[in-house]
Design an enzyme around this catalytic site. Structure first.
Site, short mmCIF file in Angstrom:
data_model
loop_
_atom_site.label_atom_id
_atom_site.label_comp_id
_atom_site.label_asym_id
_atom_site.label_seq_id
_atom_site.Cartn_x
_atom_site.Cartn_y
_atom_site.Cartn_z
N GLY A 22 54.10 48.86 44.49
CA GLY A 22 53.64 48.02 43.37
C GLY A 22 53.53 48.82 42.09
N ALA A 23 54.58 49.59 41.79
CA ALA A 23 54.52 50.52 40.65
C ALA A 23 55.00 49.90 39.35
CB ALA A 23 55.35 51.77 40.97
N GLY A 26 50.24 47.14 36.32
CA GLY A 26 48.83 47.43 36.61
C GLY A 26 48.56 48.86 37.05
N GLY A 28 49.31 50.48 39.84
CA GLY A 28 50.44 51.20 40.42
C GLY A 28 51.32 51.79 39.34
N SER A 151 38.92 47.85 47.44
CA SER A 151 38.25 47.10 46.38
C SER A 151 36.80 46.92 46.79
CB SER A 151 38.92 45.74 46.25
OG SER A 151 38.08 44.84 45.58
N TYR A 178 40.92 37.64 50.70
CA TYR A 178 41.13 38.88 49.94
C TYR A 178 40.16 39.97 50.46
CZ TYR A 178 41.38 42.13 45.96
OH TYR A 178 41.54 43.26 45.17
N1 LIG Z 1 42.36 45.25 39.00
C1 LIG Z 1 41.22 45.42 39.62
O1 LIG Z 1 40.14 45.30 39.06
C2 LIG Z 1 41.23 45.81 41.07
C3 LIG Z 1 39.99 45.99 41.69
C4 LIG Z 1 39.96 46.40 43.00
C5 LIG Z 1 41.13 46.63 43.68
N2 LIG Z 1 42.33 46.41 43.08
C6 LIG Z 1 43.56 46.63 43.87
O2 LIG Z 1 44.50 47.37 43.12
C7 LIG Z 1 45.81 47.11 43.60
C8 LIG Z 1 46.74 46.90 42.41
O3 LIG Z 1 46.35 45.73 41.74
P1 LIG Z 1 46.43 45.57 40.16
O4 LIG Z 1 45.07 45.28 39.70
O5 LIG Z 1 47.20 46.67 39.56
O6 LIG Z 1 47.25 44.19 40.10
P2 LIG Z 1 48.65 43.81 39.46
O7 LIG Z 1 48.72 44.24 38.05
O8 LIG Z 1 48.82 42.36 39.77
O9 LIG Z 1 49.70 44.67 40.30
C9 LIG Z 1 49.99 44.36 41.64
C10 LIG Z 1 51.29 45.02 42.04
O10 LIG Z 1 51.60 44.64 43.39
C11 LIG Z 1 52.93 44.20 43.44
N3 LIG Z 1 53.14 43.22 44.51
C12 LIG Z 1 52.49 42.04 44.69
N4 LIG Z 1 52.98 41.40 45.77
C13 LIG Z 1 53.95 42.19 46.29
C14 LIG Z 1 54.82 42.08 47.41
N5 LIG Z 1 54.85 40.99 48.19
N6 LIG Z 1 55.67 43.10 47.68
C15 LIG Z 1 55.70 44.18 46.89
N7 LIG Z 1 54.90 44.35 45.81
C16 LIG Z 1 54.04 43.37 45.51
C17 LIG Z 1 53.19 43.57 42.06
O11 LIG Z 1 54.58 43.49 41.82
P3 LIG Z 1 55.15 42.90 40.40
O12 LIG Z 1 55.00 44.00 39.41
O13 LIG Z 1 56.57 42.59 40.71
O14 LIG Z 1 54.33 41.70 40.06
C18 LIG Z 1 52.46 44.54 41.16
O15 LIG Z 1 53.28 45.63 40.82
C19 LIG Z 1 45.69 45.90 44.52
O16 LIG Z 1 45.78 46.33 45.85
C20 LIG Z 1 44.29 45.36 44.24
O17 LIG Z 1 43.72 44.73 45.36
C21 LIG Z 1 42.41 46.00 41.79
#
Ligand SMILES: NC(=O)c1ccc[n+]([C@@H]2O[C@H](COP(=O)([O-])OP(=O)(O)OC[C@H]3O[C@@H](n4cnc5c(N)ncnc54)[C@H](OP(=O)(O)O)[C@@H]3O)[C@@H](O)[C@H]2O)c1
Length: 309
Positions: A22-23, A26, A28, A151, A178
């Site tokens: 997921g790089a 966000g 990643g 999380s 989730y």
């Molecule tokens: N943001 C927060 O406050 C927060 C808090 C706690 C934990 N987290 C965790 O942090 C991690 C990253 O989340 P983020 O906040 O950076 O969200 P994000 O911006 O939505 O990024 C999520 C990434 O996952 C990829 N992805 C989603 N479904 C996928 C699939 N089926 N196969 C391959 N890749 C997939 C997306 O691909 P695309 O780029 O193509 O969309 C995106 O690059 C998650 O595991 C989330 O649970 C986030």
């Protein structure tokens, strides 16, 4: 740990091979950018190859001498996970750092290609299978690390409930789904670390979380929020969340700080919501070794991926 650990504190990563799932967006993306700047051989494991190539072009601007590759990984499809692992092992002889980051949050009920509920399939089982399939390389790479991006939602997850209704035939509640998936990821990391130790491997596995970070994750939830309370809550979260660059630091710390330890949980310094990297405490449930073993057995059974320790 430095009071304000930042990229400045991150050692050079020359010679290390790093996968970030997921790089493209966000956290990643930020984690990958950090590794790109620090000279790692970086593999962007992404579902959108075009966007992945664009990210690589950006990273080449930051580090013209960097070694970057984009590879397709659809975590909602175990065939894709297997293809990724096979191709990776054909190309690379080591794997220093695997950042299991990609994720979805609170989406409506849906199933992966293999018939798993979407959160458990993408956030947890896809990464479980990926790690198991890459284990031969992880084992042979001195000091390898596996990072579960968890999380604070792990605190309302419950693996007993998940195992009792794994296919959500009785009841589906998306925030709970989730929470279950994030707890599962974290328990997997702790159990993996215990198994590394039991088998005398140098590798380490740990959890990390970003606090509240402003990314696409919450944006993707907004259109499905019909409830007014949830809409206000989301707007409030938007206000109080921190920049994604800051949210990525605990992930980078867990992955690259020499002093980070397997079996630990790295998050943020203020109320587990904001700030710079700090050691955090995860729920008591996350340390339940019996439940972790049951989850592991179930995960091997449903994915067909057995960890060859
Ligand atoms: N943001 C927060 O406050 C927060 C808090 C706690 C934990 N987290 C965790 O942090 C991690 C990253 O989340 P983020 O906040 O950076 O969200 P994000 O911006 O939505 O990024 C999520 C990434 O996952 C990829 N992805 C989603 N479904 C996928 C699939 N089926 N196969 C391959 N890749 C997939 C997306 O691909 P695309 O780029 O193509 O969309 C995106 O690059 C998650 O595991 C989330 O649970 C986030």
């Amino acid at each position: 740990m430095a009071d304000h650990w930042t990229l400045e504190n991150m050692p050079d990563q020359t010679g290390k091979v790093v996968i970030v799932t997921g790089a493209t967006h966000g956290l990643g993306y930020e984690v990958a950018k950090g590794f790109a700047a620090k000279n790692a051989t970086l593999i962007l494991a992404v579902r959108n190859m075009t966007l992945g190539q664009e990210r690589i072009a950006e990273f080449c601007q930051i580090n013209p001498n960097g070694r970057f590759e984009v590879m397709s990984l659809q975590l909602d499809d175990l065939t894709s996970v297997r293809q990724f692992a096979e191709e990776f092992q054909r190309k690379y002889q080591r794997l220093d750092i695997l950042v299991n980051n990609a994720g979805i949050m609170a989406v409506p009920f849906g199933k992966t290609k293999d018939g798993f509920e979407m959160h458990i399939g993408v956030n947890y089982l896809g990464h479980f299978a990926l790690t198991g399939l890459l284990l031969p390389l992880i084992k042979q790479t001195p000091g390898a690390r596996v990072i579960a991006v968890a999380s604070e939602a792990e605190k309302y997850g419950n693996i007993e409930s998940l195992l009792a209704d794994f296919d959500y035939e009785k009841r589906y509640e998306r925030w709970m789904a989730y929470g279950h998936s994030k707890l599962a990821q974290l328990m997997f990391a702790y159990e993996l670390n215990r198994r590394f130790q039991q088998h005398g491997y140098q590798a380490q596995a740990m959890g990390a979380h970003p606090g509240f970070a402003r990314t696409n994750l919450r944006v993707s939830v907004m259109p499905t929020e019909r409830n007014l309370f949830h809409r206000y809550l989301n707007a409030f979260f938007e206000l109080i969340s921190q920049r994604q660059e800051l949210g990525a630091l605990p992930l980078l710390y867990a992955a690259a700080a020499p002093e980070a330890q397997g079996g630990e949980y790295y998050g943020v310094s203020r109320f587990q919501m904001w700030g710079y990297p700090a050691k955090n405490r995860s729920s008591r449930r996350s340390h339940d070794e019996q439940v972790a073993k049951r989850l592991w057995e179930k995960s091997e059974a449903v994915t067909g991926v057995r960890f060859a320790f």
